[in-house]
Design an enzyme around this catalytic site. Sequence first.
Site, PDB file in Angstrom:
ATOM      1  N   ASN A 155       0.831  -1.224   0.000  1.00 40.83           N
ATOM      2  CA  ASN A 155       0.000   0.000   0.000  1.00 40.83           C
ATOM      3  C   ASN A 155       0.862   1.270   0.000  1.00 40.83           C
ATOM      4  O   ASN A 155       0.491   2.292   0.594  1.00 40.83           O
ATOM      5  CB  ASN A 155      -1.013   0.024   1.170  1.00 40.83           C
ATOM      6  CG  ASN A 155      -2.064   1.143   1.075  1.00 40.83           C
ATOM      7  OD1 ASN A 155      -2.454   1.742   2.073  1.00 40.83           O
ATOM      8  ND2 ASN A 155      -2.533   1.419  -0.110  1.00 40.83           N
ATOM      9  N   CYS A 175       2.931   1.694  -3.184  1.00 34.62           N
ATOM     10  CA  CYS A 175       3.229   1.910  -4.609  1.00 34.62           C
ATOM     11  C   CYS A 175       1.975   1.794  -5.474  1.00 34.62           C
ATOM     12  O   CYS A 175       1.383   2.796  -5.883  1.00 34.62           O
ATOM     13  CB  CYS A 175       4.304   0.945  -5.104  1.00 34.62           C
ATOM     14  SG  CYS A 175       5.905   1.162  -4.304  1.00 34.62           S
ATOM     15  N   SER A 209      -1.336   0.361  -5.167  1.00 36.36           N
ATOM     16  CA  SER A 209      -2.729   0.701  -4.808  1.00 36.36           C
ATOM     17  C   SER A 209      -2.937   2.173  -4.473  1.00 36.36           C
ATOM     18  O   SER A 209      -3.978   2.727  -4.847  1.00 36.36           O
ATOM     19  CB  SER A 209      -3.289  -0.229  -3.728  1.00 36.36           C
ATOM     20  OG  SER A 209      -2.584  -0.126  -2.518  1.00 36.36           O
ATOM     21  N   ASP A 260       4.832  -5.550  -9.459  1.00 39.67           N
ATOM     22  CA  ASP A 260       5.345  -4.845  -8.284  1.00 39.67           C
ATOM     23  C   ASP A 260       6.585  -4.031  -8.683  1.00 39.67           C
ATOM     24  O   ASP A 260       7.577  -4.592  -9.122  1.00 39.67           O
ATOM     25  CB  ASP A 260       5.712  -5.914  -7.240  1.00 39.67           C
ATOM     26  CG  ASP A 260       6.183  -5.309  -5.936  1.00 39.67           C
ATOM     27  OD1 ASP A 260       6.425  -4.089  -5.891  1.00 39.67           O
ATOM     28  OD2 ASP A 260       6.313  -6.071  -4.960  1.00 39.67           O
TER      29      ASP A 260
END
Length: 175
Positions: free
Chosen positions: A28, A30, A32, A143
């Site tokens: 939470n 990067c 989202s 990611d």
Amino acid sequence: MNNIESIEAISRLNGKEKARVLFVCLGNICRSPAADGIMHAIIEEHNDDARWEIDSAGTGGYHVGDLPDSRMRIHARRRGLELNHICRQVRIADFDDFDLIIPMDASNESNLRRIAPTTEHETKIIPMAKFINMSLRYDYIPDPYYEGAEGFELVLDLLQNGCANLYDIVSKVIK
Ligand code: 4NP
């Protein structure tokens, strides 16, 4: 993006006054919070605040209380987005408080499925990639944490496409 209107959680929004959307990644900090900021900007552009409630959270709790990663904030700022979300972890109440729960990758998705209180709640989970144009050829949001600048740019490209599609699809079904 394929037949998304037929997904149960989307059709359940039919005629509702509001759509409540929670974006979820691991940290939470990067992906989202970027999705959250992009979605808020799209809603603001359409002057459509009253019909939406947007938030984001992480399945992990390592960064609770932090602002988004400074690299993500810099890349987002170049696109005119200020990311000020304060990191929080997913909580069980989120499964009642939101209509759509949108994980960024398969690992986030399986973590959410594991903690969903019931199978009914589980139907609220729709991977972000479902909203992305097929032509972009991504079935998850990678990611960027251990990546360079291109990783952050790619995430923002994918999320801007996916959030625009999410807005178009859902804004047609809610009141
Ligand atoms: P995110 O990226 O899930 O997009 O926020 C990550 C942020 C932090 C970590 C992993 C991924 N971490 O391991 O601390």
